[in-house]
Design a protein around this motif. Structure first.
Motif, PDB file in Angstrom:
ATOM      1  N   ARG A  48     -19.949  11.276   4.496  1.00 32.04           N
ATOM      2  CA  ARG A  48     -19.561  11.755   3.395  1.00 32.04           C
ATOM      3  C   ARG A  48     -18.895  10.453   2.365  1.00 32.04           C
ATOM      4  O   ARG A  48     -17.968   9.869   3.128  1.00 32.04           O
ATOM      5  CB  ARG A  48     -18.502  12.819   3.227  1.00 32.04           C
ATOM      6  CG  ARG A  48     -18.144  13.372   1.874  1.00 32.04           C
ATOM      7  CD  ARG A  48     -17.023  14.519   1.819  1.00 32.04           C
ATOM      8  NE  ARG A  48     -15.774  13.851   1.734  1.00 32.04           N
ATOM      9  CZ  ARG A  48     -14.731  14.512   1.657  1.00 32.04           C
ATOM     10  NH1 ARG A  48     -14.641  15.743   1.564  1.00 32.04           N
ATOM     11  NH2 ARG A  48     -13.498  13.829   1.648  1.00 32.04           N
ATOM     12  N   VAL A  49     -19.511  10.340   1.428  1.00 33.86           N
ATOM     13  CA  VAL A  49     -19.288   9.043   0.338  1.00 33.86           C
ATOM     14  C   VAL A  49     -18.586   9.710  -0.788  1.00 33.86           C
ATOM     15  O   VAL A  49     -17.485   9.097  -1.181  1.00 33.86           O
ATOM     16  CB  VAL A  49     -20.187   8.306   0.221  1.00 33.86           C
ATOM     17  CG1 VAL A  49     -19.990   7.141  -0.675  1.00 33.86           C
ATOM     18  CG2 VAL A  49     -21.053   7.936   1.624  1.00 33.86           C
ATOM     19  N   TYR A  50     -19.089  10.743  -1.184  1.00 34.61           N
ATOM     20  CA  TYR A  50     -18.220  11.481  -2.364  1.00 34.61           C
ATOM     21  C   TYR A  50     -18.364  12.957  -2.204  1.00 34.61           C
ATOM     22  O   TYR A  50     -18.927  13.433  -1.280  1.00 34.61           O
ATOM     23  CB  TYR A  50     -19.039  11.196  -3.770  1.00 34.61           C
ATOM     24  CG  TYR A  50     -19.404   9.795  -4.093  1.00 34.61           C
ATOM     25  CD1 TYR A  50     -18.358   9.013  -4.338  1.00 34.61           C
ATOM     26  CD2 TYR A  50     -20.814   9.246  -4.053  1.00 34.61           C
ATOM     27  CE1 TYR A  50     -18.608   7.734  -4.792  1.00 34.61           C
ATOM     28  CE2 TYR A  50     -20.687   7.897  -4.258  1.00 34.61           C
ATOM     29  CZ  TYR A  50     -19.607   7.161  -4.694  1.00 34.61           C
ATOM     30  OH  TYR A  50     -19.950   5.676  -5.020  1.00 34.61           O
ATOM     31  N   PHE A  51     -17.617  13.612  -2.956  1.00 29.69           N
ATOM     32  CA  PHE A  51     -17.580  15.101  -2.912  1.00 29.69           C
ATOM     33  C   PHE A  51     -17.506  15.547  -4.433  1.00 29.69           C
ATOM     34  O   PHE A  51     -17.354  14.712  -5.423  1.00 29.69           O
ATOM     35  CB  PHE A  51     -16.320  15.498  -2.242  1.00 29.69           C
ATOM     36  CG  PHE A  51     -15.056  15.294  -2.843  1.00 29.69           C
ATOM     37  CD1 PHE A  51     -14.326  16.067  -3.933  1.00 29.69           C
ATOM     38  CD2 PHE A  51     -14.375  14.139  -2.308  1.00 29.69           C
ATOM     39  CE1 PHE A  51     -13.394  15.702  -4.361  1.00 29.69           C
ATOM     40  CE2 PHE A  51     -13.018  13.986  -3.026  1.00 29.69           C
ATOM     41  CZ  PHE A  51     -12.401  14.732  -3.946  1.00 29.69           C
ATOM     42  N   ALA A  52     -18.034  16.740  -4.737  1.00 31.05           N
ATOM     43  CA  ALA A  52     -18.287  17.278  -6.236  1.00 31.05           C
ATOM     44  C   ALA A  52     -17.833  18.593  -6.298  1.00 31.05           C
ATOM     45  O   ALA A  52     -17.908  19.592  -5.228  1.00 31.05           O
ATOM     46  CB  ALA A  52     -19.816  17.089  -6.262  1.00 31.05           C
ATOM     47  N   VAL A  53     -17.276  18.894  -7.339  1.00 33.95           N
ATOM     48  CA  VAL A  53     -16.807  20.314  -7.593  1.00 33.95           C
ATOM     49  C   VAL A  53     -17.180  20.696  -8.774  1.00 33.95           C
ATOM     50  O   VAL A  53     -17.139  19.799  -9.980  1.00 33.95           O
ATOM     51  CB  VAL A  53     -15.146  20.311  -7.357  1.00 33.95           C
ATOM     52  CG1 VAL A  53     -14.741  21.567  -7.821  1.00 33.95           C
ATOM     53  CG2 VAL A  53     -14.805  19.923  -6.029  1.00 33.95           C
TER      54      VAL A  53
END
Length: 222
Positions: A48-53
């Motif tokens: 995982r490099v980014y997370f999005a919401v």
């Protein structure tokens, strides 16, 4: 590229494959109640490099569902927002071509990276990727059917003349499980490694839009 977040630039510059893994809330899975979408953005190794919401309200999610407006905020593992995806409320019918989908991607937040614009077509899902000046850069063309029964569904990324294919956005069949993927909704983006990093960011926005338009109401990812 001076306005591009340095971490984002380093990540995208050498990347030709991006994995997007949707996290399905237990309440939504059991009751069918729409909750805010959450995603993990990974490299080709599954890290995982980014997370999005997704940000919107309960009224939009449950009443408007696939045509709802939203803002998706993408942050790095330190919580620093690097990409913002904005989608206004739009029509979702091929019979109303005057008001089709358009999505704006900012990277870094506040600076336009580009746009995803739906093109009218009576048979195929079609989109145009535009740069920050609204100049056409690439096309995305989906299949006649997007149900994807026991197989991946590919949206091809093409040159503007629609003749040559340079990449794809894929919805992976839920049965495809290995050390990278788990048994929920997964997408893969494949693009040329030398593609402008801002356009790679826009491709993530395109993937979110495709998910919302064609796959969100399906439970095949569970």
């Amino acid at each position: 590229l001076s306005n591009t977040h340095p971490h984002l630039y380093c990540f995208f510059k050498q990347l030709d494959r991006i994995i997007i893994h949707q996290q399905v809330e237990l309440l939504e899975a059991i009751l069918g109640t729409e909750t805010s979408s959450k995603y993990e953005i990974k490299n080709h190794l599954g890290q995982r490099v980014y997370f999005a919401v997704e940000e919107n309200d309960c009224f939009d999610r449950n009443l408007c569902s696939p045509i709802r407006s939203f803002t998706i905020r993408i942050a790095d593992n330190m919580g620093r927002e690097v990409i913002t995806v904005n989608r206004p409320l739009r029509c979702n019918s091929c019979w109303f071509p005057c008001f089709l989908q358009e999505l704006e991607v900012q990277s870094p937040p506040g600076t336009i990276a580009g746009y995803v614009v739906q093109n009218w077509d009576p048979f195929l899902p079609k989109f145009t990727i535009q740069n920050e000046s609204k100049e056409d850069v690439l096309k995305i063309i989906g299949p006649y059917a997007t149900c994807g029964c026991f197989e991946d569904v590919d949206f091809e990324v093409k040159a503007l003349n629609e003749m040559s294919t340079i990449g794809k956005i894929s919805k992976y069949w839920s049965g495809f499980v290995n050390n990278v993927f788990t048994n929920t909704a997964n997408f893969g983006i494949q693009v040329p490694v030398d593609l402008d990093v801002r356009i790679k960011a826009v491709m993530i926005g395109a993937c979110f839009l495709i998910d919302l338009m064609f796959f969100e109401n399906s439970l095949d990812g569970l």
